[in-house]
Enzyme design. Structure first.
Site, short mmCIF file in Angstrom:
data_model
loop_
_atom_site.label_atom_id
_atom_site.label_comp_id
_atom_site.label_asym_id
_atom_site.label_seq_id
_atom_site.Cartn_x
_atom_site.Cartn_y
_atom_site.Cartn_z
N GLU A 21 17.18 5.91 8.01
CA GLU A 21 18.24 5.95 7.00
C GLU A 21 17.73 6.82 5.87
O GLU A 21 16.87 6.38 5.10
CB GLU A 21 18.57 4.55 6.51
CG GLU A 21 19.12 3.67 7.61
CD GLU A 21 19.78 2.42 7.07
OE1 GLU A 21 20.25 2.43 5.93
OE2 GLU A 21 19.79 1.43 7.81
N GLY A 54 0.82 -1.21 0.00
CA GLY A 54 0.00 0.00 0.00
C GLY A 54 0.84 1.25 0.00
O GLY A 54 2.07 1.19 -0.09
N GLY A 76 2.35 4.95 1.47
CA GLY A 76 2.85 5.49 2.73
C GLY A 76 1.81 6.32 3.44
O GLY A 76 1.64 6.22 4.67
N GLU A 77 1.11 7.14 2.69
CA GLU A 77 0.15 8.06 3.29
C GLU A 77 -0.99 7.31 3.96
O GLU A 77 -1.53 7.76 4.98
CB GLU A 77 -0.44 9.02 2.23
CG GLU A 77 0.55 10.02 1.66
CD GLU A 77 1.55 9.38 0.69
OE1 GLU A 77 1.30 8.24 0.23
OE2 GLU A 77 2.60 10.00 0.42
N VAL A 115 -1.35 3.37 4.60
CA VAL A 115 -0.98 2.32 5.57
C VAL A 115 0.32 2.61 6.32
O VAL A 115 0.49 2.22 7.48
CB VAL A 115 -0.95 0.92 4.92
CG1 VAL A 115 -2.34 0.46 4.60
CG2 VAL A 115 -0.06 0.85 3.70
N GLY A 116 1.25 3.33 5.67
CA GLY A 116 2.51 3.68 6.34
C GLY A 116 2.25 4.52 7.59
O GLY A 116 2.82 4.28 8.64
N CYS A 163 21.36 6.37 -2.36
CA CYS A 163 21.43 7.36 -1.28
C CYS A 163 22.86 7.84 -1.08
O CYS A 163 23.09 8.98 -0.71
CB CYS A 163 20.89 6.75 0.00
SG CYS A 163 21.74 5.24 0.48
#
Ligand code: NAD
Length: 472
Positions: A244, A200, A202-203, A205-206, A278
């Site tokens: 991270e 799902g 982030g907005e 279920v996160g 990153c």
């Protein structure tokens, strides 16, 4: 087209109770490859409750039992290594050589952690006290799309080692690889409820995961922007956290660096994972007196780079993962041009020779103004900013002058000199005279707004512990 319409809860694949969905495209061809359904908050709640209940029993298992589980997961993943590699290349566009190396390392991590677990210092005792390390409990894991398997393994292995349970919200853009990974976990017969995975956004279920009172810790890998939101949400229940986050890592060429030898490494760091890394060395600090020579060498070497189909062995730069990422990188290139940075090569538009696919032109800007947006912000694409410096003091000031502190690279013929310089850089790691280290599981994490805490081998285990003192 493959349909991914289930979560993994309590050891079972359970259908997602929503019609909300997202279509994934192959970033090389732009063909539709998968439709992924997006879960609701109640499905996330169900997974968290399951993980919390399972922690009661799983935290009581023996070290031997957990070592066996780690071994079984490793053995199952090895059997499906080729499938995992193919899916990462298909859905993310990572080059085959990078993906092979990463997949091997990710799978091997289960053995590394198994070995650490054998000798882990759970208990320290003296005459009046006993110090006990305990698994932190339910760990919510939220990860990005740029190294999915590595991020899954680097969290699951230490969590299992410590008897913790997990609820994972992977990136919605890696659904195919995540599905193949889950099938391996299922075949490895790990105890039900230890690893739960909710597909799902982030907005939706996160956020539930970061706010839920039954979640004891959050391990988040992603952008600094999202990390700040997560930090705020976790503060409501004082969750343990490892973050991270993003980077804008400097590569510093000291005066005596051998430029012919070093420039290919500079590019391999800057364009690592097609720039979607990153730790990419995306700012190159060059002595002013050497600028012209560096520009010439950059051009020579960039023209040799092979951009193309990530499935082909010789490809060094693949596409961006999706249209959104392609557009983001384009908007940064546009801002660099508009802000007056000198465009050495690359620039706007699709890389030459491609009618389809999210291929960005490998781009280099020469920047005399270090306040520019392209110098200060993480672009996450193959865009390198070259910054000339007058003396080492100025080089250090430029190197440290961003909100980030993830990685740095120093090149010099004199290792002692490079080490002295490295000691003053405010980043979680510094590589000297190399773009890729062979060090085994060193601690990884960022200073400043690049993160909080350290992961990697034993350090990840420490991050997932609570420490209890028992006093006599
Ligand atoms: P992102 O921050 O947009 O998303 C990361 C994850 O967070 C995704 O799973 C997303 O769905 C989820 N998320 C988004 N909003 C959320 C919210 N409000 N609550 C909970 N979860 C939420 O990052 P991305 O674009 O997927 O990945 C690229 C970023 O990740 C770059 O900034 C890169 O530097 C960073 N990254 C850092 C490391 C590291 O080890 N430091 C490693 C890889 C990637």
């Amino acid at each position: 087209m493959k349909i991914i319409n289930h979560n993994y809860i309590n050891g079972e694949f359970i259908n997602i109770d929503s019609n909300e969905n997202l279509t994934l495209k192959n970033p090389t061809t732009e063909q539709e490859i998968a439709q992924i359904f997006l879960s609701t908050p109640s499905e996330m709640n169900q997974a968290i409750e399951c993980a919390s209940k399972t922690f009661e029993s799983f935290s009581q298992t023996s070290i031997d039992e957990r070592m066996e589980i780690l071994q079984r997961i490793h053995d199952e993943l090895i059997k499906h290594e080729e499938t995992l590699i193919d899916l990462a290349v298909l859905e993310f566009g990572a080059t085959i050589t990078t993906t092979r190396r990463r997949t091997k390392n990710a799978i091997n991590l289960f053995l590394v952690i198994k070995e650490e677990l054998k000798n882990y210092d759970f208990i320290k005792k003296d005459a009046y006290s006993l110090t006990r390390k305990e698994g932190v409990g339910v760990i919510g894991v939220i990860i990005p799309w740029n190294a999915n398997l590595a991020h899954l393994c680097s969290n699951i292995a230490p969590a299992i080692a410590l008897g913790c349970t997990l609820v994972i919200k992977p990136s919605e853009f890696n659904a195919l690889e995540t599905q193949a990974f889950l099938e391996c976990l299922h075949k490895a017969k790990i105890p039900k409820g230890v690893v739960n995975v909710i597909q799902g956004t982030g907005e939706i279920v996160g956020e539930v995961l970061t706010k839920h009172p039954l979640v004891n810790a959050i391990s988040f890998i992603g952008s600094t922007k999202t990390g700040k939101k997560i930090f705020e949400n976790c503060s409501k229940t004082i969750k343990r956290m490892t973050l991270e986050l993003g980077g804008k890592s400097p590569t510093i060429l000291l005066e005596d660096a051998n430029l012919q030898e070093v420039i290919p490494q500079v590019l391999s760091s800057a364009y690592s994972n097609s720039g979607q890394a990153c730790h990419a060395g995306s700012r190159l600090l060059v002595p002013k007196s050497k600028l012209q020579e560096v520009e010439n060498l950059l051009l020579q070497n960039i023209h040799k780079l092979k951009i193309g189909n990530p499935k082909q062995e010789e490809t060094q730069i693949g596409p961006m993962i999706n249209q959104t990422q392609f557009n983001t990188v384009q908007s940064y290139i546009k801002s660099g041009i508009e802000d007056g940075a000198k465009l050495l090569c690359g620039g706007l538009g699709r890389a030459e020779g491609f009618q389809k696919g999210y291929f960005v032109k490998p781009t280099v800007f020469i920047c005399t103004d270090e306040t520019l947006k392209i110098v200060q912000e993480e672009i996450f694409g193959p865009v390198l900013c070259v910054l000339p410096y007058e003396n080492e003091q100025e080089a250090l000031q430029i190197a440290n002058n961003t909100i980030f502190g993830l990685s740095a690279y120093v090149f010099s013929n004199d290792e002692t000199k490079a080490l002295a310089f490295a000691n003053h850089i405010r980043t979680g790691r510094v590589l000297i005279n190399t773009a890729t280290s062979k060090a085994k599981t060193p601690p990884f994490g960022g200073m400043k707004q690049s993160g909080l805490g350290r992961m990697g081998g034993k350090y990840s285990m420490d991050a997932f512990c609570e420490i209890k003192s028992i006093l006599f």
